[in-house]
Design an enzyme around this catalytic site. Structure first.
Site, mmCIF file in Angstrom:
data_model
loop_
_atom_site.group_PDB
_atom_site.id
_atom_site.type_symbol
_atom_site.label_atom_id
_atom_site.label_comp_id
_atom_site.label_asym_id
_atom_site.label_seq_id
_atom_site.Cartn_x
_atom_site.Cartn_y
_atom_site.Cartn_z
ATOM 1 N N ASP A 47 0.848 -1.200 0.000
ATOM 2 C CA ASP A 47 0.000 0.000 0.000
ATOM 3 C C ASP A 47 0.886 1.254 0.000
ATOM 4 O OD1 ASP A 47 -2.802 1.140 0.412
ATOM 5 O OD2 ASP A 47 -1.636 2.155 1.963
ATOM 6 N N TYR A 52 3.331 9.889 0.616
ATOM 7 C CA TYR A 52 4.291 9.327 1.572
ATOM 8 C C TYR A 52 5.735 9.650 1.177
ATOM 9 C CZ TYR A 52 0.153 6.558 2.874
ATOM 10 O OH TYR A 52 -1.114 6.159 3.240
ATOM 11 N N LYS A 77 -2.100 6.267 -4.299
ATOM 12 C CA LYS A 77 -3.229 7.184 -4.036
ATOM 13 C C LYS A 77 -3.001 8.552 -4.661
ATOM 14 C CE LYS A 77 -3.597 4.790 0.377
ATOM 15 N NZ LYS A 77 -2.266 4.566 0.925
ATOM 16 N N HIS A 110 -7.224 9.709 -2.357
ATOM 17 C CA HIS A 110 -6.717 9.598 -0.979
ATOM 18 C C HIS A 110 -7.711 10.159 0.042
ATOM 19 C CE1 HIS A 110 -2.567 9.322 1.172
ATOM 20 N NE2 HIS A 110 -3.530 9.039 2.006
HETATM 21 P P1 NDP Z 1 -0.026 0.927 11.915
HETATM 22 O O1 NDP Z 1 -1.255 0.861 12.721
HETATM 23 O O2 NDP Z 1 0.220 -0.083 10.871
HETATM 24 O O3 NDP Z 1 1.208 0.983 12.943
HETATM 25 C C1 NDP Z 1 2.522 1.215 12.542
HETATM 26 C C2 NDP Z 1 3.392 1.283 13.786
HETATM 27 O O4 NDP Z 1 3.344 0.038 14.477
HETATM 28 C C3 NDP Z 1 4.850 1.553 13.478
HETATM 29 O O5 NDP Z 1 5.343 2.403 14.501
HETATM 30 C C4 NDP Z 1 5.491 0.168 13.570
HETATM 31 O O6 NDP Z 1 6.846 0.275 13.953
HETATM 32 C C5 NDP Z 1 4.664 -0.463 14.664
HETATM 33 N N1 NDP Z 1 4.556 -1.927 14.559
HETATM 34 C C6 NDP Z 1 4.219 -2.648 13.470
HETATM 35 N N2 NDP Z 1 4.178 -3.957 13.752
HETATM 36 C C7 NDP Z 1 4.512 -4.088 15.062
HETATM 37 C C8 NDP Z 1 4.652 -5.201 15.925
HETATM 38 N N3 NDP Z 1 4.443 -6.440 15.496
HETATM 39 N N4 NDP Z 1 5.027 -4.954 17.216
HETATM 40 C C9 NDP Z 1 5.237 -3.692 17.657
HETATM 41 N N5 NDP Z 1 5.106 -2.601 16.873
HETATM 42 C C10 NDP Z 1 4.749 -2.789 15.580
HETATM 43 O O7 NDP Z 1 0.056 2.413 11.319
HETATM 44 P P2 NDP Z 1 -0.063 3.219 9.987
HETATM 45 O O8 NDP Z 1 -0.704 4.497 10.370
HETATM 46 O O9 NDP Z 1 1.212 3.246 9.299
HETATM 47 O O10 NDP Z 1 -1.124 2.444 9.071
HETATM 48 C C11 NDP Z 1 -0.785 1.388 8.223
HETATM 49 C C12 NDP Z 1 -0.825 1.784 6.747
HETATM 50 O O11 NDP Z 1 -2.115 2.212 6.344
HETATM 51 C C13 NDP Z 1 0.060 2.985 6.410
HETATM 52 O O12 NDP Z 1 1.426 2.691 6.460
HETATM 53 C C14 NDP Z 1 -0.490 3.362 5.052
HETATM 54 O O13 NDP Z 1 -0.032 2.481 4.056
HETATM 55 C C15 NDP Z 1 -1.995 3.194 5.307
HETATM 56 N N6 NDP Z 1 -2.621 4.466 5.750
HETATM 57 C C16 NDP Z 1 -3.528 5.089 4.907
HETATM 58 C C17 NDP Z 1 -4.130 6.269 5.252
HETATM 59 C C18 NDP Z 1 -5.109 6.897 4.320
HETATM 60 O O14 NDP Z 1 -5.477 8.076 4.520
HETATM 61 N N7 NDP Z 1 -5.592 6.191 3.316
HETATM 62 C C19 NDP Z 1 -3.847 6.948 6.525
HETATM 63 C C20 NDP Z 1 -2.938 6.199 7.380
HETATM 64 C C21 NDP Z 1 -2.377 5.010 6.991
HETATM 65 P P3 NDP Z 1 8.078 -0.099 12.983
HETATM 66 O O15 NDP Z 1 7.740 0.335 11.607
HETATM 67 O O16 NDP Z 1 9.179 0.716 13.583
HETATM 68 O O17 NDP Z 1 8.296 -1.562 13.103
#
Ligand code: NDP
Length: 319
Positions: A47, A52, A77, A110
């Site tokens: 995604d 980004y 997006k 988006h």
């Molecule tokens: P998430 O809810 O996926 O959380 C991401 C965070 O969780 C990061 O800090 C990551 O750390 C941590 N993490 C991931 N896996 C673990 C684990 N197993 N244990 C502990 N910590 C963990 O957040 P996002 O807001 O990034 O949402 C996911 C995706 O959704 C985005 O990346 C994007 O692609 C999409 N999105 C779309 C939006 C829209 O408007 N359409 C808005 C927001 C998000 P680390 O990376 O350091 O491991």
């Protein structure tokens, strides 16, 4: 634990894998490796978004993995600044160039918000005509499908009523709606109305076959929802991690889940499915109901679009 193999059927024929790697806030220098690791672990869905600012590196990660383009499902997006019919094609071309791919499997609007340049104090100016009626921009996105540059088009951050309004004029129905879904923002009523699942009663969305995608499934940066006691208890009963429970809960709801991580061990373990029982899913829904709708991602006030979510209250009554 088994890895996620399930996918959902999209209206136009393609299947979308139930779990995809999120790439928001994945810094340069991190996301290239993350994408390669994810593909090697079995992810077939990435995604992305122009906003980004890392599509180029995502593309490099895809190349590093050696996977065939056709074996991947790639989403990106259309950002709010390009939310204008005449800007849509060049925005997509930039994204394709960044990712170095010939087509996208899915291109999302988006936000249902159109920017029209910036004010003198650096704030985004809103194009209210296109924000109130996104269909001219949508029609330009439909042309991308006709031209073969994208296989499916969809929406993100749309309420049910905004989706309905779009459907009244759309020639191509949105294939998906990507929205915030997690323990603190489970949007129970919306999902009940939008998701096509084996267990859900016939609902409005079944007629339209719009797949729902969960963003920020762990509560976004720092994954704050992993500490929830109910989630931890269910995880420990399965010998699983809290993240695996939260991700598997979304797919159990019939929703595509997009966890982001740049940490190899987490990328791999997030792709393992926990088979939740019906009782556990009910417990998670009950827990979620205690939080109501506490959005993590809500730029609406910063943008000066205060009514972005307003018609989401009492959806059932309005359908
Ligand atoms: P998430 O809810 O996926 O959380 C991401 C965070 O969780 C990061 O800090 C990551 O750390 C941590 N993490 C991931 N896996 C673990 C684990 N197993 N244990 C502990 N910590 C963990 O957040 P996002 O807001 O990034 O949402 C996911 C995706 O959704 C985005 O990346 C994007 O692609 C999409 N999105 C779309 C939006 C829209 O408007 N359409 C808005 C927001 C998000 P680390 O990376 O350091 O491991």
């Amino acid at each position: 634990m088994p890895t996620f193999t399930r996918s959902y059927q999209l209206a136009k024929g393609l299947k979308i894998p139930a779990v995809g790697l999120g790439t928001w806030k994945s810094k340069p220098g991190e996301v290239r490796n993350a994408v390669r690791v994810a593909i090697e672990a079995g992810y077939r869905h990435i995604d992305c978004a122009w906003a980004y600012r890392n599509e180029h590196e995502v593309g490099q990660g895809i190349k590093d993995s050696g996977i065939k383009r056709d074996d991947l499902f790639i989403t990106s997006k259309l950002w709010n600044s390009f939310h204008k019919p005449e800007k849509v094609q060049s925005a997509l071309e930039e994204t394709l160039g960044n990712l170095d791919v010939g087509y996208l499997d899915l291109y999302l609007m988006h936000w249902p918000v159109a920017f029209d340049g910036q004010t003198s104090d650096g704030k985004n100016r809103i194009d209210w005509d296109l924000t109130n009626d996104v269909t001219p921009t949508w029609a330009a996105m439909e042309k991308l499908v006709d031209g073969g540059m994208v296989k499916n088009i969809g929406i993100s951050n749309f309420t049910v009523l905004k989706t309905k309004k779009l459907l009244e004029k759309a020639k191509i129905k949105p294939a998906v709606n990507q929205i915030e879904l997690n323990l603190h923002c489970a949007q129970l009523e919306l999902v009940r109305h939008m998701v096509l699942t084996a267990t859900a009663p016939p609902q409005w969305m079944q007629a339209h076959n719009i797949v729902v995608e969960a963003y920020s499934p762990l509560g976004s940066t720092g994954a704050p929802q992993l500490d929830d006691p109910v989630v931890k208890e269910i995880a420990s009963a399965h010998g699983a991690t809290p993240a695996q429970v939260l991700i598997s809960w979304q797919t159990a709801r019939g929703v595509v889940c997009l966890p982001k991580s740049v940490t190899p061990e987490r990328i791999k373990s997030n792709f393992e499915e926990v088979e939740l029982t019906t009782d556990e899913v009910t417990r998670l829904e009950q827990r979620a109901a205690e939080f109501g709708t506490r959005r993590t991602v809500d730029p609406s006030k910063d943008w000066g679009v205060p009514d972005l979510w307003k018609d989401e209250d009492g959806i059932a009554a309005k359908l």
